[in-house]
Motif scaffolding. Structure first.
Motif, PDB file in Angstrom:
ATOM      1  N   VAL A  52      -6.091  10.149   4.066  1.00  0.00           N
ATOM      2  CA  VAL A  52      -6.385  11.076   4.915  1.00  0.00           C
ATOM      3  C   VAL A  52      -7.686  10.664   5.159  1.00  0.00           C
ATOM      4  CG1 VAL A  52      -7.068  13.636   5.721  1.00  0.00           C
ATOM      5  CG2 VAL A  52      -4.486  12.643   5.643  1.00  0.00           C
ATOM      6  N   PHE A  53      -8.750  10.626   4.321  1.00  0.00           N
ATOM      7  CA  PHE A  53      -9.971  10.443   3.392  1.00  0.00           C
ATOM      8  C   PHE A  53     -10.359   9.196   4.144  1.00  0.00           C
ATOM      9  CE2 PHE A  53     -13.834   9.432   0.911  1.00  0.00           C
ATOM     10  CZ  PHE A  53     -14.382  10.314   1.065  1.00  0.00           C
ATOM     11  N   ASP A  54      -9.451   8.106   3.528  1.00  0.00           N
ATOM     12  CA  ASP A  54     -10.089   6.600   4.793  1.00  0.00           C
ATOM     13  C   ASP A  54     -10.236   6.446   6.152  1.00  0.00           C
ATOM     14  OD1 ASP A  54     -10.181   5.883   1.581  1.00  0.00           O
ATOM     15  OD2 ASP A  54      -8.801   5.095   1.691  1.00  0.00           O
ATOM     16  N   ASN A  55      -8.681   7.774   6.310  1.00  0.00           N
ATOM     17  CA  ASN A  55      -8.540   7.219   7.943  1.00  0.00           C
ATOM     18  C   ASN A  55     -10.255   7.757   8.733  1.00  0.00           C
ATOM     19  OD1 ASN A  55      -6.687   6.421   9.193  1.00  0.00           O
ATOM     20  ND2 ASN A  55      -5.445   6.901   7.624  1.00  0.00           N
ATOM     21  N   ILE A  56     -10.621   8.317   7.750  1.00  0.00           N
ATOM     22  CA  ILE A  56     -11.612   9.586   9.206  1.00  0.00           C
ATOM     23  C   ILE A  56     -12.811   8.912   8.261  1.00  0.00           C
ATOM     24  CG2 ILE A  56     -13.441  11.705   8.783  1.00  0.00           C
ATOM     25  CD1 ILE A  56      -9.657  13.395   8.189  1.00  0.00           C
TER      26      ILE A  56
ATOM     27  N   PRO B 148       0.682  -1.441  -0.020  1.00  0.00           N
ATOM     28  CA  PRO B 148      -0.290   0.320   0.363  1.00  0.00           C
ATOM     29  C   PRO B 148       1.107   0.969  -0.029  1.00  0.00           C
ATOM     30  CG  PRO B 148      -0.629  -1.557   1.817  1.00  0.00           C
ATOM     31  CD  PRO B 148       0.827  -2.147   1.129  1.00  0.00           C
ATOM     32  N   ARG B 149       0.387   1.833  -0.867  1.00  0.00           N
ATOM     33  CA  ARG B 149       1.411   3.746  -0.964  1.00  0.00           C
ATOM     34  C   ARG B 149       1.796   3.773   0.612  1.00  0.00           C
ATOM     35  NH1 ARG B 149       0.335   8.488  -3.216  1.00  0.00           N
ATOM     36  NH2 ARG B 149       1.988   9.729  -3.606  1.00  0.00           N
ATOM     37  N   GLY B 150       0.304   4.490   1.286  1.00  0.00           N
ATOM     38  CA  GLY B 150       0.517   5.052   2.505  1.00  0.00           C
ATOM     39  C   GLY B 150       2.240   4.038   3.765  1.00  0.00           C
ATOM     40  N   VAL B 151       2.106   2.609   3.379  1.00  0.00           N
ATOM     41  CA  VAL B 151       3.372   2.180   4.445  1.00  0.00           C
ATOM     42  C   VAL B 151       4.275   2.650   3.048  1.00  0.00           C
ATOM     43  CG1 VAL B 151       3.898  -0.759   4.333  1.00  0.00           C
ATOM     44  CG2 VAL B 151       1.849   0.014   4.317  1.00  0.00           C
ATOM     45  N   LYS B 152       4.380   2.315   2.356  1.00  0.00           N
ATOM     46  CA  LYS B 152       6.136   2.652   1.605  1.00  0.00           C
ATOM     47  C   LYS B 152       6.714   4.481   1.582  1.00  0.00           C
ATOM     48  CE  LYS B 152       4.965   0.872  -3.039  1.00  0.00           C
ATOM     49  NZ  LYS B 152       4.880   0.967  -4.441  1.00  0.00           N
ATOM     50  N   LEU B 153       5.186   5.180   1.806  1.00  0.00           N
ATOM     51  CA  LEU B 153       5.814   6.194   2.229  1.00  0.00           C
ATOM     52  C   LEU B 153       6.056   5.856   3.618  1.00  0.00           C
ATOM     53  CD1 LEU B 153       2.688   8.598   0.538  1.00  0.00           C
ATOM     54  CD2 LEU B 153       5.310   8.857   0.166  1.00  0.00           C
ATOM     55  N   SER B 154       5.718   5.515   4.535  1.00  0.00           N
ATOM     56  CA  SER B 154       5.960   6.056   6.128  1.00  0.00           C
ATOM     57  C   SER B 154       7.176   4.928   6.085  1.00  0.00           C
ATOM     58  CB  SER B 154       4.555   5.045   6.762  1.00  0.00           C
ATOM     59  OG  SER B 154       4.809   4.230   7.266  1.00  0.00           O
TER      60      SER B 154
ATOM     61  N   GLU C  28      -8.669  19.904   0.229  1.00  0.00           N
ATOM     62  CA  GLU C  28      -7.898  19.458  -1.916  1.00  0.00           C
ATOM     63  C   GLU C  28      -6.700  19.350  -1.365  1.00  0.00           C
ATOM     64  OE1 GLU C  28      -9.600  20.841  -5.185  1.00  0.00           O
ATOM     65  OE2 GLU C  28     -11.484  19.683  -3.565  1.00  0.00           O
ATOM     66  N   LEU C  29      -6.277  19.970  -0.267  1.00  0.00           N
ATOM     67  CA  LEU C  29      -4.552  19.458  -0.098  1.00  0.00           C
ATOM     68  C   LEU C  29      -4.324  18.370   0.204  1.00  0.00           C
ATOM     69  CD1 LEU C  29      -3.454  21.854  -1.222  1.00  0.00           C
ATOM     70  CD2 LEU C  29      -2.550  22.663   0.480  1.00  0.00           C
ATOM     71  N   HIS C  30      -5.042  17.969   1.171  1.00  0.00           N
ATOM     72  CA  HIS C  30      -4.892  16.720   2.669  1.00  0.00           C
ATOM     73  C   HIS C  30      -5.507  16.065   2.366  1.00  0.00           C
ATOM     74  CE1 HIS C  30      -2.744  20.790   4.543  1.00  0.00           C
ATOM     75  NE2 HIS C  30      -1.952  20.012   4.472  1.00  0.00           N
ATOM     76  N   MET C  31      -6.875  15.850   1.678  1.00  0.00           N
ATOM     77  CA  MET C  31      -8.053  14.272   1.612  1.00  0.00           C
ATOM     78  C   MET C  31      -6.933  13.453   1.037  1.00  0.00           C
ATOM     79  SD  MET C  31     -11.502  15.235   0.808  1.00  0.00           S
ATOM     80  CE  MET C  31     -11.914  15.085  -0.989  1.00  0.00           C
ATOM     81  N   TYR C  32      -6.094  13.403   0.039  1.00  0.00           N
ATOM     82  CA  TYR C  32      -5.640  12.241  -0.143  1.00  0.00           C
ATOM     83  C   TYR C  32      -4.117  12.048  -0.122  1.00  0.00           C
ATOM     84  CZ  TYR C  32      -9.772  11.763  -2.613  1.00  0.00           C
ATOM     85  OH  TYR C  32     -11.461  12.472  -2.790  1.00  0.00           O
TER      86      TYR C  32
ATOM     87  N   TYR D  52      -1.129  10.792   2.659  1.00  0.00           N
ATOM     88  CA  TYR D  52      -1.093   9.592   3.598  1.00  0.00           C
ATOM     89  C   TYR D  52      -0.195   9.965   4.848  1.00  0.00           C
ATOM     90  CZ  TYR D  52      -2.327   6.273   0.260  1.00  0.00           C
ATOM     91  OH  TYR D  52      -2.590   5.266  -0.699  1.00  0.00           O
ATOM     92  N   PRO D  53      -0.718   9.457   6.135  1.00  0.00           N
ATOM     93  CA  PRO D  53      -0.115   9.942   7.547  1.00  0.00           C
ATOM     94  C   PRO D  53       1.165  10.656   7.503  1.00  0.00           C
ATOM     95  CG  PRO D  53      -2.320   7.612   7.970  1.00  0.00           C
ATOM     96  CD  PRO D  53      -1.563   8.114   6.647  1.00  0.00           C
ATOM     97  N   ALA D  54       2.064   9.433   6.583  1.00  0.00           N
ATOM     98  CA  ALA D  54       3.429   9.744   6.864  1.00  0.00           C
ATOM     99  C   ALA D  54       3.832  11.073   5.816  1.00  0.00           C
ATOM    100  CB  ALA D  54       4.451   8.886   5.919  1.00  0.00           C
ATOM    101  N   GLN D  55       2.564  11.648   4.841  1.00  0.00           N
ATOM    102  CA  GLN D  55       3.041  13.430   4.670  1.00  0.00           C
ATOM    103  C   GLN D  55       2.633  14.297   5.496  1.00  0.00           C
ATOM    104  OE1 GLN D  55       0.556  11.383   1.211  1.00  0.00           O
ATOM    105  NE2 GLN D  55       2.914  12.138  -0.287  1.00  0.00           N
ATOM    106  N   LEU D  56       2.119  13.630   6.831  1.00  0.00           N
ATOM    107  CA  LEU D  56       1.483  14.720   7.657  1.00  0.00           C
ATOM    108  C   LEU D  56       2.548  14.876   8.946  1.00  0.00           C
ATOM    109  CD1 LEU D  56      -1.817  13.820   7.620  1.00  0.00           C
ATOM    110  CD2 LEU D  56      -1.176  15.368   6.730  1.00  0.00           C
ATOM    111  N   SER D  57       2.311  16.850   9.066  1.00  0.00           N
ATOM    112  CA  SER D  57       3.270  16.693  10.222  1.00  0.00           C
ATOM    113  C   SER D  57       2.437  16.125  11.238  1.00  0.00           C
ATOM    114  CB  SER D  57       3.580  18.270  10.671  1.00  0.00           C
ATOM    115  OG  SER D  57       2.449  18.797  10.558  1.00  0.00           O
ATOM    116  N   GLY D  58       3.317  16.087  12.633  1.00  0.00           N
ATOM    117  CA  GLY D  58       2.495  16.366  13.940  1.00  0.00           C
ATOM    118  C   GLY D  58       1.914  16.165  14.531  1.00  0.00           C
TER     119      GLY D  58
END
Ligand SMILES: Nc1ncnc2c1ncn2[C@@H]1O[C@H](COP(=O)(O)OP(=O)(O)OP(=O)(O)O)[C@@H](O)[C@H]1O
Ligand SMILES: [Mg+2]
Lengths: 221, 375, 217
Positions: free
Chosen positions: B95-99, A211-217, B129-133, B135-141
């Motif tokens: 982010v979308f799927d998480n919520i 999954p892409r999110g896993v790769k990124l993290s 628009e900016l954050h919905m898609y 992934y958690p790894a791309q977000l700040s704390g």
């Protein structure tokens, strides 16, 4: 020169043995997955059972393949099944179990407890957590186990020639007993390329399925 | 929804240890109640018994007088929002799927889910628009924490449980998140139970505070009463010695600023000359200047204006100034004013529109009143 | 018990073959361990990250080459006998040892190395006091894997005249003598299991308590 001559003259034979080689692995791996992954999931809740299962699987894998084939010939002989494709398939399954069971188990267990707690707290059932959270997160690790198993399968199947299963081992073993260097060389190159190719191909597949999110993290760590 | 704990108890080690010991209290509907106390006092245990992540060993929990035993555990959890310290975002989901997890579990139609996700992202101040898609790894704390909060609100639960939801964030961003969170609760008015270690956070956020120690309740009261009348030495030590300053943290700018003040609208008053006339008429030495839609531009003083030609543009004589938002607390206001050397500070909303001013003298007076009660 | 008949009738011969097998393994494996650890260390010294990555890529890919291919290639260049066999075993064991040593050393957390540097450790001190001790689990598992596959490959190497227990199995296969096959397979399996178990004990003994703990968690 002699090398290419041999390849051209024996194209059919090479294709046949290659297909047989792939056939053995192709039958064995799905069986191994069908056993290994559910077992890995099932034991992930029972620490003691897990230890026992992993121990047995690793003992099986420590047995050298030639010896395992020896046992199989000896034990299956009374049933007229000691020779040919069936024992080869069984051997590949046996060796694949450890990487598949172990990787599934580790992958399921290593999911961050906070993630599981969040999912539970949100009202997911155990089954939903397994299928929506644990397994997707486990895919890359399970795939790595499968890759391990497949590479081992290529190697074990080479030796299966000795018990009449045919496959690419033919060129090496038959060449050795006739002292035909070119045949041995063709065999070595084919087998080596198949091993490296399998490893590489499955590595790419593993990347594709992560999954892409896993790769990124992961890349962030 | 109101939640009542009745003789709630959690024993471990075959009863040898009581993590939560026979506590009874009622969490009021639509109020934010903070649970606070030293590490290991039983806050998390209490919280998790409410969504049955931990099973109680004694007593009862009643939701609007209905016992927790009469409710299905899975359904109960889907109706309670839950945010934890480690956030626990699902890293393989966007982010979308998480919520969307709980709405999907509840089988909402996709369009409704999409609208809801966008609404929630805007609520926690993240551009959908900016954050919905992402992934958690791309977000700040801090962004992750906001998503955690948004996720706990997703299915519009009546009750939200939060276990140190801002615990993993640096102080500056934590303060921003707290402000945003107060604004959110102002709008949604949920029954929130909020665990924290941080007394400042408790005072700032809590309508009421429960102080716990060794699995017991030491004091349970409105925040202001806890600060003014600590039950015993334990509560006092928790509050710390600088109670006057802490008291300021509990009060917010929005209840203490004044709305009658002199301002000049630069859309109408364009030159230095007219501005001077206006100030003299009002007998003021300075005034705030606003532009389109009442957005604060700065201030001007008679002294400075008198040095200019009367036909000059007023805008060019405007001096920029610090400002403060209504949901900030008075402690933050003092710090801002001391640092900028202001005796009064403009109060603006999130769109920078001028709402009023707050005076340094007001703050000093309030502090004085706390010091008196401490004696 | 017909299965065991050959075994019990030829115990001295089987013991001799077992010893031969063990000898093939021990020599080729020991040299491979020393060489592999050495290559793993020098290819990952600071400033040589590129070489380290290359070594990892090459050994990672060649781990997928079946043992028969290596035996075949060695046969082509060196012919038959115990020496070519040992060379094949050496090469084949070298790969996992090198791979695990290099990857273990490259995965030591940079924070730990930085802390060590900040305390004023020299490069060698960092290697011996921080990098190697924390890489022991990886290196040890490479050494164990190498031992197990070495013993298995040594059986196959009988085909190029290595001697050892593989010889009994091959003769058995040719004659389709089940009892003979079994008499060769059993000691090979036992040898592999015993060596693996001994190395596991050794691994446990030398691993520091802190490492054991952080591995369990
Ligand atoms: N599974 C368990 N078995 C035994 N004791 C436990 C268990 N879980 C928690 N405890 C104990 O119960 C007590 C309360 O734990 P709890 O997690 O509620 O503390 P807390 O107030 O949330 O602390 P913190 O602020 O550190 O998060 C602690 O003393 C803890 O050691
Ligand atoms: Mg806690």
């Amino acid at each position: 020169m002699e090398f290419f001559e041999y390849i051209f003259d024996n194209g059919d034979r090479i294709l046949f043995e290659l297909l047989r080689h792939l056939q053995i692995i192709g039958i064995a791996l799905p069986i191994a997955i069908a056993i290994g992954v559910p077992v890995g999931i099932a034991i992930s809740n029972h620490k003691k059972t897990a230890n026992v299962v992993i121990y047995i699987a690793s003992v099986l894998m420590t047995i050298p393949s030639l010896a395992l084939f020896g046992f199989m010939v000896a034990l299956l002989a009374p049933f007229n099944a000691g020779i040919g494709v069936p024992p080869a398939v069984i051997a590949v399954v046996v060796y694949s179990l450890l990487p598949l069971i172990r990787n599934t188990l580790v992958a399921i267990q290593e999911v961050d407890p906070a993630t599981v707690e969040a999912a539970t707290g949100m009202g997911m059932t155990k089954t939903q957590i397994l299928f929506k959270i644990r397994l997707p997160l486990a895919v890359p690790i399970i795939m790595a186990g499968l890759r391990n198993a497949a590479v081992m399968g290529v190697s074990v199947t080479t030796i299966a020639y000795l018990i009449g299963a045919r496959g690419l081992g033919y060129f090496i073993f038959s060449g050795l007993s006739r002292s035909r260097l070119v045949m041995v060389l063709v065999g070595a190159i084919l087998v080596g390329a198949l091993g490296i190719g399998t490893n590489y191909g499955l590595l790419k597949l593993e990347e594709l399925l992560t999954p892409r999110g896993v790769k990124l993290s992961r890349s962030k760590e | 929804m109101q939640i009542r704990l009745k003789n709630l108890t959690k024993k471990y080690d075959n009863g040898a240890f009581k993590a939560v010991d026979n506590i009874s209290l009622t969490f009021d509907e639509s109020k934010l109640t903070v649970l606070i106390g030293p590490s290991g006092c039983g806050k998390t245990t209490t919280l998790k018994m409410i969504n049955r992540l931990i099973e109680r060993t004694g007593g009862d929990i009643l939701f609007d007088e209905k016992s927790i035993d009469e409710m299905d555990r899975i359904n109960l959890r889907r109706k309670i929002g839950y945010a934890i310290q480690n956030i626990g975002l699902f890293i393989h989901m966007s982010v979308f799927d998480n919520i969307a997890v709980v709405p999907r579990l509840l089988k909402w139609p996709e369009q409704k889910i999409k609208d809801r996700v966008e609404e929630l992202l805007e609520l926690v101040n993240l551009d959908p628009e900016l954050h919905m898609y992402k992934y958690p790894a791309q977000l700040s704390g801090g962004q992750k924490q906001r998503i955690g909060v948004a996720r706990s609100l997703a299915a519009d639960p009546d009750v939200i449980l939060m276990d140190e939801p801002f615990g993993a964030i640096d102080p500056i961003n934590r303060e921003k998140l707290q402000d945003a969170f107060i604004e959110i609760q102002e709008k949604i008015k949920k029954t929130i139970i909020f665990v924290t270690h941080d007394i400042r956070e408790a005072i700032k956020l809590g309508d009421k505070i429960v102080i716990m120690n060794n699995g017991h309740i030491v004091q349970y009261d409105d925040t202001i009463n806890v600060v003014n009348q600590p039950e015993n030495e334990f509560v006092e030590s928790l509050l710390g010695s600088d109670r006057a300053l802490k008291g300021l943290e509990m009060l917010s700018v929005k209840d203490n600023y004044i709305k009658d003040f002199v301002s000049i609208n630069a859309e109408e008053v364009k030159t230095v000359g007219t501005a001077l006339e206006y100030l003299q008429k009002k007998e003021k030495s300075y005034a705030y200047v606003v532009g389109k839609k009442g957005i604060l531009l700065g201030y001007c003083t008679t002294k400075r204006l008198q040095k200019k030609d009367k036909h000059d543009d007023l805008i060019e004589s405007v001096i920029k100034t610090e400002s403060i938002q209504p949901y900030s607390n008075l402690m933050e206001a003092i710090i801002t004013m001391v640092e900028a050397g202001l005796t009064s500070c403009p109060v603006v909303n999130s769109k920078d529109q001028l709402l009023g001013i707050i005076r340094f003298k007001t703050l000093v007076d309030i502090m004085g009143s706390f010091e008196k009660s401490e004696e | 018990m017909e299965l065991f008949s050959y075994f019990f009738e030829n115990i001295p011969y089987i013991l001799e073959k077992t010893w031969q097998h063990f000898y093939l393994f021990l020599i080729s494996w020991s040299i491979a361990v020393v060489t592999g650890v050495f290559i793993g260390i020098i290819s990952t010294r600071p400033g040589k990250e590129k070489i380290g990555r290359t070594v990892l890529a090459v050994t990672g890919a060649t781990q997928a080459v079946p043992s028969t291919a290596v035996i075949a290639l060695v046969f082509i260049f060196m012919g038959i006998g115990a020496l070519p066999a040992m060379f094949a075993l050496f090469i084949y064991s070298l790969v996992p040892v090198t791979f695990n040593t290099a990857s273990g050393l490259m995965n030591v957390s940079p924070d730990m190395k930085e802390a060590a540097m900040g305390m004023g450790m020299t490069k060698n001190q960092i290697l011996f006091k921080v990098e190697l001790p924390t890489s022991i689990p990886a290196i040890a598992s490479g050494i164990r894997t190498a031992a197990v596959i070495n013993i298995g490959t040594a059986a196959i190497a009988a085909i190029i005249g290595a001697g050892g227990l593989g010889e009994i199995i091959f003769i058995g296969l040719r004659l389709m003598d089940v009892s003979r096959i079994f008499a060769g397979a059993l000691p090979v399996a036992v040898l592999a299991l015993v060596v693996d178990a001994l190395l596991a004990l050794l691994e446990k003994a030398i691993m520091s308590d802190g490492l054991k703990l952080s591995k369990e968690n």
